[in-house]
Design a protein around this motif. Sequence first.
Motif, PDB file in Angstrom:
ATOM      1  N   ARG A 145       7.346   2.916   2.057  1.00 37.37           N
ATOM      2  CA  ARG A 145       7.746   3.990   2.947  1.00 37.37           C
ATOM      3  C   ARG A 145       6.890   5.246   2.735  1.00 37.37           C
ATOM      4  N   THR A 146       6.430   5.447   1.518  1.00 39.52           N
ATOM      5  CA  THR A 146       5.630   6.636   1.209  1.00 39.52           C
ATOM      6  C   THR A 146       4.287   6.644   1.926  1.00 39.52           C
ATOM      7  N   ALA A 147       3.843   5.491   2.445  1.00 34.32           N
ATOM      8  CA  ALA A 147       2.571   5.430   3.172  1.00 34.32           C
ATOM      9  C   ALA A 147       2.609   6.270   4.442  1.00 34.32           C
ATOM     10  N   ALA A 148       3.813   6.588   4.925  1.00 38.13           N
ATOM     11  CA  ALA A 148       3.938   7.397   6.131  1.00 38.13           C
ATOM     12  C   ALA A 148       3.322   8.776   5.962  1.00 38.13           C
ATOM     13  N   ASP A 149       3.286   9.284   4.744  1.00 43.26           N
ATOM     14  CA  ASP A 149       2.790  10.638   4.502  1.00 43.26           C
ATOM     15  C   ASP A 149       1.341  10.666   4.036  1.00 43.26           C
ATOM     16  N   LEU A 150       0.662   9.535   4.154  1.00 39.87           N
ATOM     17  CA  LEU A 150      -0.735   9.452   3.739  1.00 39.87           C
ATOM     18  C   LEU A 150      -1.667   9.532   4.938  1.00 39.87           C
ATOM     19  N   PHE A 151      -2.901   9.993   4.681  1.00 37.88           N
ATOM     20  CA  PHE A 151      -3.957   9.962   5.684  1.00 37.88           C
ATOM     21  C   PHE A 151      -4.648   8.594   5.619  1.00 37.88           C
ATOM     22  N   PRO A 152      -5.277   8.142   6.697  1.00 41.19           N
ATOM     23  CA  PRO A 152      -5.935   6.834   6.689  1.00 41.19           C
ATOM     24  C   PRO A 152      -6.924   6.631   5.545  1.00 41.19           C
ATOM     25  N   HIS A 153      -7.666   7.689   5.152  1.00 45.41           N
ATOM     26  CA  HIS A 153      -8.669   7.511   4.092  1.00 45.41           C
ATOM     27  C   HIS A 153      -8.017   7.272   2.723  1.00 45.41           C
ATOM     28  N   GLU A 154      -6.718   7.508   2.633  1.00 43.41           N
ATOM     29  CA  GLU A 154      -6.001   7.263   1.377  1.00 43.41           C
ATOM     30  C   GLU A 154      -5.471   5.845   1.288  1.00 43.41           C
ATOM     31  N   LEU A 155      -5.696   5.050   2.325  1.00 43.46           N
ATOM     32  CA  LEU A 155      -5.235   3.668   2.363  1.00 43.46           C
ATOM     33  C   LEU A 155      -6.411   2.715   2.159  1.00 43.46           C
ATOM     34  N   SER A 156      -6.145   1.576   1.560  1.00 43.29           N
ATOM     35  CA  SER A 156      -7.169   0.535   1.445  1.00 43.29           C
ATOM     36  C   SER A 156      -7.389  -0.099   2.821  1.00 43.29           C
ATOM     37  N   GLY A 157      -8.406  -0.966   2.919  1.00 45.06           N
ATOM     38  CA  GLY A 157      -8.689  -1.622   4.189  1.00 45.06           C
ATOM     39  C   GLY A 157      -7.513  -2.424   4.710  1.00 45.06           C
ATOM     40  N   GLY A 158      -6.889  -3.199   3.817  1.00 43.50           N
ATOM     41  CA  GLY A 158      -5.732  -3.995   4.219  1.00 43.50           C
ATOM     42  C   GLY A 158      -4.550  -3.131   4.615  1.00 43.50           C
ATOM     43  N   MET A 159      -4.351  -2.019   3.908  1.00 40.05           N
ATOM     44  CA  MET A 159      -3.246  -1.116   4.234  1.00 40.05           C
ATOM     45  C   MET A 159      -3.473  -0.446   5.591  1.00 40.05           C
ATOM     46  N   LYS A 160      -4.721  -0.084   5.873  1.00 37.50           N
ATOM     47  CA  LYS A 160      -5.016   0.507   7.180  1.00 37.50           C
ATOM     48  C   LYS A 160      -4.709  -0.485   8.305  1.00 37.50           C
ATOM     49  N   GLN A 161      -5.082  -1.744   8.096  1.00 34.03           N
ATOM     50  CA  GLN A 161      -4.806  -2.735   9.128  1.00 34.03           C
ATOM     51  C   GLN A 161      -3.306  -2.922   9.320  1.00 34.03           C
ATOM     52  N   ARG A 162      -2.551  -2.873   8.241  1.00 40.36           N
ATOM     53  CA  ARG A 162      -1.090  -2.982   8.334  1.00 40.36           C
ATOM     54  C   ARG A 162      -0.505  -1.784   9.073  1.00 40.36           C
ATOM     55  N   ALA A 163      -1.086  -0.597   8.860  1.00 41.55           N
ATOM     56  CA  ALA A 163      -0.625   0.593   9.583  1.00 41.55           C
ATOM     57  C   ALA A 163      -0.857   0.418  11.082  1.00 41.55           C
TER      58      ALA A 163
END
Length: 346
Positions: A145-163
Motif C-alpha cells: 500500500r505504501t507504493a501509492a506515495d512513491l514516484f515512478p523512479h522509486e519503483l523497480s521495473g517490475g513494480m512500475k509495470q504492476r503500477a
Amino acid sequence: MNSNILEVRDLRVNYHTRHGAVRAVNGVSFDLHVGERLGLVGESGSGKSTAALALMRLIRPPGKIDGGQVLLDGLSLLELSDERMRQIRLAEIAMVSQGAMNSLNPVTRVRRQIEDALRDHDVKMQTRERAEWIGELLQRVGLPRTAADLFPHELSGGMKQRACIAIAICLKPKVIIADEPTSALDVVVQHQVMETLETLRADLGASVILIGHDMGLMAQAVDRLGVMYAGDLVEIGDIDELFSEPLHPYTRLLMASLPSLEQKEAARGIPGLMPSLLNKPTGCPFHPRCPDAFERCKVEEPKLRAVGISAVGTSAVGTNRNVACHLHHPTEGISSGSVPFSREAA
C-alpha cells in the motif's frame, strides 16, 4: 447469447506519407471470446501494437484508421464520438503499454495517477474510501500500500509495470490489452508479472489480448494465438493445435527460432527481413523469405480462411483454425496466371 466480447472485422490502419500509404494493419479480422486469453505474435513491425492502438482509438496522425469495424460487446467503437470513446477507455477496454516508465508520469506519485483515472471517469468517492480502494488495487497487483506515495523512479521495473496494471484495472474493464508487458524485465520478474495479470483476469472475469514476440511466453499464457506478418494476420488457432502443428511457414520458422532445452545448438533466425509496408511484394508478402514458396505465391495474395484437414493429412483441425497460405488452400481463389498447388512445386 454472444460468446464474443470483441469482434474485429477488416481493420485497416495506414500511415499516410508523401511517398504513399504505409499499410501497417491490412484487413485484420478476429474475435475475442468472453474470458479468453488471445495472443498476437510476430516480429517487430508486423502491426501488433498498431492494431492494439487502433482498438483503443489511439492512432494519431499521420496514422489513420481507414476501414473496418470493432465491436465491443456489440458497441461499434469506430463510430463513437471522441468524448464517448474517452469514457469507454479504462472503463470497458484498457491497455497496459510496453515501457512502464514511459507510461507513468515521472513527476507524479502513483496515488495521484490512479486518482486522475478515477476522476476522469467521474467516479465519486470519499477521501478515505478512495484511499482504501487505491491501497486494495496496489495489493491486488502485488505492491505494498505504501507504493501509492512513491514516484515512478522509486519503483523497480517490475513494480512500475504492476503500477501500470493497477491503473488499467481500476475501473474493472471487460477487455485488457497488454502490449509486451514484460519487455525489459528479467525472466523471474516476467513470470511474476504474468502470474499477476492472469490472477486479475480470472478475478475480474475479463478477456485479455497479449501482444508480444516471445513464442515461449505465448505457449504458457494464452488460449489462442494469432500470428501477424507485415500487417496481415496469417494464422490463428488454439494454442495447443498451433504449437503441435503450425500450418503457416512463418509460424513454423518462429517456433524453430526458439532455443532448444534438450540439445546445444546455434541460434536460428528467420532468413531475410520483413518487407517495406510502403511497397509490399506482390502475392504473399512472406514469399521472398518462405522456404515453401512456389509460383502462385508470387502473384496471388492468400486470404485468411478456415482449414479442414491439415496439409500433412494426419489430423483434423478444428473450425477455429485459420491460415493465409496457398499450401493449405490449393484450389480456392486461383486467379488467371497463377499456378495451382502441387507437392512437387512446393
